[in-house]
Design an enzyme around this catalytic site. Structure first.
Site, PDB file in Angstrom:
ATOM      1  N   PRO A 162       0.801  -1.370   0.175  1.00 51.12           N
ATOM      2  CA  PRO A 162      -0.067  -0.142  -0.001  1.00 51.12           C
ATOM      3  C   PRO A 162       0.848   1.197  -0.038  1.00 51.12           C
ATOM      4  O   PRO A 162       1.885   1.450   0.737  1.00 51.12           O
ATOM      5  CB  PRO A 162      -0.879  -0.118   1.361  1.00 51.12           C
ATOM      6  CG  PRO A 162       0.012  -0.805   2.161  1.00 51.12           C
ATOM      7  CD  PRO A 162       0.909  -1.895   1.386  1.00 51.12           C
ATOM      8  N   GLY A 163       0.745   2.265  -0.857  1.00 52.83           N
ATOM      9  CA  GLY A 163       1.279   3.495  -0.762  1.00 52.83           C
ATOM     10  C   GLY A 163       0.229   4.639  -0.383  1.00 52.83           C
ATOM     11  O   GLY A 163       0.067   5.217   0.696  1.00 52.83           O
ATOM     12  N   ARG A 164      -0.687   4.691  -1.373  1.00 48.35           N
ATOM     13  CA  ARG A 164      -1.933   5.843  -1.271  1.00 48.35           C
ATOM     14  C   ARG A 164      -2.502   5.622   0.276  1.00 48.35           C
ATOM     15  O   ARG A 164      -3.080   6.553   0.974  1.00 48.35           O
ATOM     16  CB  ARG A 164      -2.738   5.700  -2.407  1.00 48.35           C
ATOM     17  CG  ARG A 164      -3.799   6.754  -2.370  1.00 48.35           C
ATOM     18  CD  ARG A 164      -5.068   6.277  -3.299  1.00 48.35           C
ATOM     19  NE  ARG A 164      -4.301   5.847  -4.543  1.00 48.35           N
ATOM     20  CZ  ARG A 164      -4.235   6.639  -5.503  1.00 48.35           C
ATOM     21  NH1 ARG A 164      -4.418   7.816  -5.659  1.00 48.35           N
ATOM     22  NH2 ARG A 164      -3.637   6.127  -6.662  1.00 48.35           N
ATOM     23  N   ARG A 189      -2.977  15.541 -10.385  1.00 50.03           N
ATOM     24  CA  ARG A 189      -3.846  14.441 -10.357  1.00 50.03           C
ATOM     25  C   ARG A 189      -5.234  14.781 -11.134  1.00 50.03           C
ATOM     26  O   ARG A 189      -5.766  14.089 -11.848  1.00 50.03           O
ATOM     27  CB  ARG A 189      -4.082  13.801  -9.183  1.00 50.03           C
ATOM     28  CG  ARG A 189      -2.713  13.011  -8.807  1.00 50.03           C
ATOM     29  CD  ARG A 189      -3.125  11.924  -7.372  1.00 50.03           C
ATOM     30  NE  ARG A 189      -3.769  11.075  -7.750  1.00 50.03           N
ATOM     31  CZ  ARG A 189      -5.151  10.990  -7.598  1.00 50.03           C
ATOM     32  NH1 ARG A 189      -5.757  11.944  -6.611  1.00 50.03           N
ATOM     33  NH2 ARG A 189      -5.953   9.810  -7.792  1.00 50.03           N
ATOM     34  N   CYS A 245      -0.417  28.611 -16.256  1.00 48.71           N
ATOM     35  CA  CYS A 245      -0.626  29.128 -17.590  1.00 48.71           C
ATOM     36  C   CYS A 245      -1.459  28.105 -18.362  1.00 48.71           C
ATOM     37  O   CYS A 245      -1.094  27.738 -19.430  1.00 48.71           O
ATOM     38  CB  CYS A 245       0.534  29.634 -18.274  1.00 48.71           C
ATOM     39  SG  CYS A 245       1.149  31.031 -17.424  1.00 48.71           S
ATOM     40  N   TYR A 271       1.102  10.888  -4.037  1.00 47.86           N
ATOM     41  CA  TYR A 271       1.099  11.364  -5.542  1.00 47.86           C
ATOM     42  C   TYR A 271       0.974  12.798  -5.659  1.00 47.86           C
ATOM     43  O   TYR A 271       0.490  13.170  -6.973  1.00 47.86           O
ATOM     44  CB  TYR A 271       0.107  10.529  -6.443  1.00 47.86           C
ATOM     45  CG  TYR A 271       0.533   8.911  -6.323  1.00 47.86           C
ATOM     46  CD1 TYR A 271       1.661   8.520  -6.508  1.00 47.86           C
ATOM     47  CD2 TYR A 271      -0.340   8.180  -5.232  1.00 47.86           C
ATOM     48  CE1 TYR A 271       1.839   7.185  -6.329  1.00 47.86           C
ATOM     49  CE2 TYR A 271      -0.413   6.875  -5.084  1.00 47.86           C
ATOM     50  CZ  TYR A 271       1.034   6.350  -5.566  1.00 47.86           C
ATOM     51  OH  TYR A 271       1.236   5.020  -5.338  1.00 47.86           O
TER      52      TYR A 271
END
Ligand SMILES: *Cc1c(COP(=O)(O)O)cnc(C)c1O
Length: 463
Positions: A321-323, A360, A391, A421
């Site tokens: 697991p990361g998120r 994201r 921009c 992320y």
């Protein structure tokens, strides 16, 4: 879903076009604990505090934008994953979600392992004190230099992604007089229900070796013959931001099927199975993520059942697991710069960051929530779009959000669930220096990744 298909919305919620929102929340000052780190709450004056520190103090001390990370929340999530899987499994935190030396130390202290997928992540992991044997090295195009460093430093696992890489790793390990522990990453042909760019187990993509057509079986055959390699298991990662466990069920079924074929052909029972990461978190109140203990129970049962049916010893399970660990622990603190009502269309609220600190929304059409945090407000809800200072008109932070109608320049906004992320994918677009990461805990705030400066930008520009 097309990015350009969002109709212009009205300013109030009486006539709602199609969109991600439904109606204004009953209480605009409420902070849904599902999407905010656990120590976040409003003080008596209405301003938000995290880890015992007022956001106005954070903005004054560290500037905006800033990523504010709740250390207690991070540690607790890490511990929950570790505890849920117990001693017969390993939890590898996916460093690409967010990596810094402070985070590496917390992970080490909480008993987690660490995934890296580049030389830079490996350097940070080792420099942060993670023992090499607790590191797994990933990636579909590891350079010879990266492989050499990984083998030399003694990383616990290298996850092989192709036939060519297998030969390279074997050669490098042999020439260093080592035998490298490896897993083979396979694609199991599962369509995870997530965005195309973050779905990783269908066959037509760059990662892994397909199970289909006997390719993975052939990879195993070759790996078992190479002296420099010790094949310990099979790896599968089906994607990211997944809520539905059925994809893991199919993946586990197919990976165990391969383990069985390996046993039948080679009389070898591989001792490990890595089911990857990808567990979803709540970005808005509409998301319903599972708790680590539910996920652990489901995955352990699936693998146990499949192995029993195949009469295999149950392998040691790894998850990545990361998120799900770092995502909910941080929010991005912004200051409102301009508020621009466009008659008959919508109100644009510009903040002092944008797609350089959170790509994201532009990249995956991701949904976020946002709240006014420097004060409470009793004003009417106003349907707004929170945008950055870059921009591009696609520089959107939160596509549709309700904020108090008395919102004004100088107010502080926070976008929750930006721990994963966001800093790790941050850019210098428009030569905007990347924001710092500030960790808060027990009434104290400290910078764990400092703000980039204009001098930093000039230092890279050698003229
Ligand atoms: C990205 C990735 C992860 C982590 O994904 P999350 O969605 O952050 O949980 C785990 N394993 C591998 C191989 C990955 O590429």
């Amino acid at each position: 879903m097309s990015r350009s298909a969002h109709p212009a919305g009205p300013r109030y919620a009486d006539v709602l076009p199609e969109g991600h929102y439904t109606a204004p929340p009953a209480d605009l000052n409420a902070l849904d604990p599902k999407v905010w780190a656990q120590t976040v709450g409003r003080g008596e004056d209405g301003a938000v505090r995290v880890g015992g520190v007022d956001v106005k103090v954070l903005a004054e001390q560290f500037g905006t934008p800033a990523y504010v990370l709740d250390e207690a929340d991070f540690r607790e999530r890490a511990r929950a994953w570790r505890g849920a899987f117990g001693q017969d499994a390993d939890v590898f935190y996916a460093g690409k979600a967010f990596l810094s030396r402070a985070v590496v130390r917390w992970l080490y202290e909480e008993g987690l392992n660490l995934d890296v997928c580049s030389g830079g992540e490996l350097t940070t992991a080792l420099s942060g004190g993670m023992p090499a044997e607790r590191i797994a090295f990933h990636g579909n195009n590891k350079s010879t230099e990266e492989i050499t460093r990984a083998v030399e430093s003694g990383v616990g696992r290298i996850v092989l992604d192709s036939f060519q890489e297998m030969v390279r790793v074997a050669h490098i390990a042999s020439s260093l007089g080592k035998r490298q522990r490896v897993l083979i990453r396979v694609t199991v042909g599962v369509e995870a229900h997530t965005h195309e760019f973050i779905a990783t187990a269908h066959e037509d993509q760059k990662f892994g070796i397909p199970l289909a057509g006997g390719q993975a079986a052939e990879a195993v055959r070759r790996a078992l013959r190479l002296d420099g390699l010790e094949l310990v298991g099979i790896h599968s990662h089906i994607g990211s931001q997944i809520f539905d466990m059925s994809g893991f069920e199919v993946a586990a079924h197919r990976v165990v099927g391969l383990l069985k074929d390996i046993r039948d052909e080679h009389s070898v029972e591989l001792p490990e199975i890595d089911l990857g990461g990808g567990l979803g978190i709540a970005y808005t109140s509409d998301d319903d993520p599972r708790e680590p203990h539910e996920i652990a129970k489901a995955l352990t049962e699936i693998v146990g059942r499949e192995c029993e049916a195949a009469r295999l010893r149950t392998p040691r399970i790894s998850v990545e697991p990361g998120r799900a660990i770092v995502g909910p622990t941080a929010f991005t603190l912004y200051e409102v710069g301009t508020v621009k009502p466009l008659d008959g269309l919508r109100t644009y609220v510009s903040v002092d960051g944008g797609m350089s600190d959170n790509i994201r929304t532009a990249l995956y059409d991701a949904d976020y929530s946002v709240a006014l945090v420097s004060r409470a407000s009793d004003a009417e809800p106003l349907l707004v779009r929170v945008v950055g200072k870059h921009c591009e008109s696609g520089d959107i932070v939160v596509r549709d959000a309700f904020l108090p109608a008395d919102l004004a320049p100088g107010d502080l906004l926070a976008v929750p669930a930006t721990g994963a992320y966001c800093r790790s994918m941050a850019s210098n677009y428009n030569h905007v220096p990347r924001p710092p990461v500030v960790a808060v805990n027990d009434g104290e705030a400290r910078v764990i990744v400092r703000r980039e400066t204009e001098e930093d930008l000039l230092r890279l520009d050698v003229g």
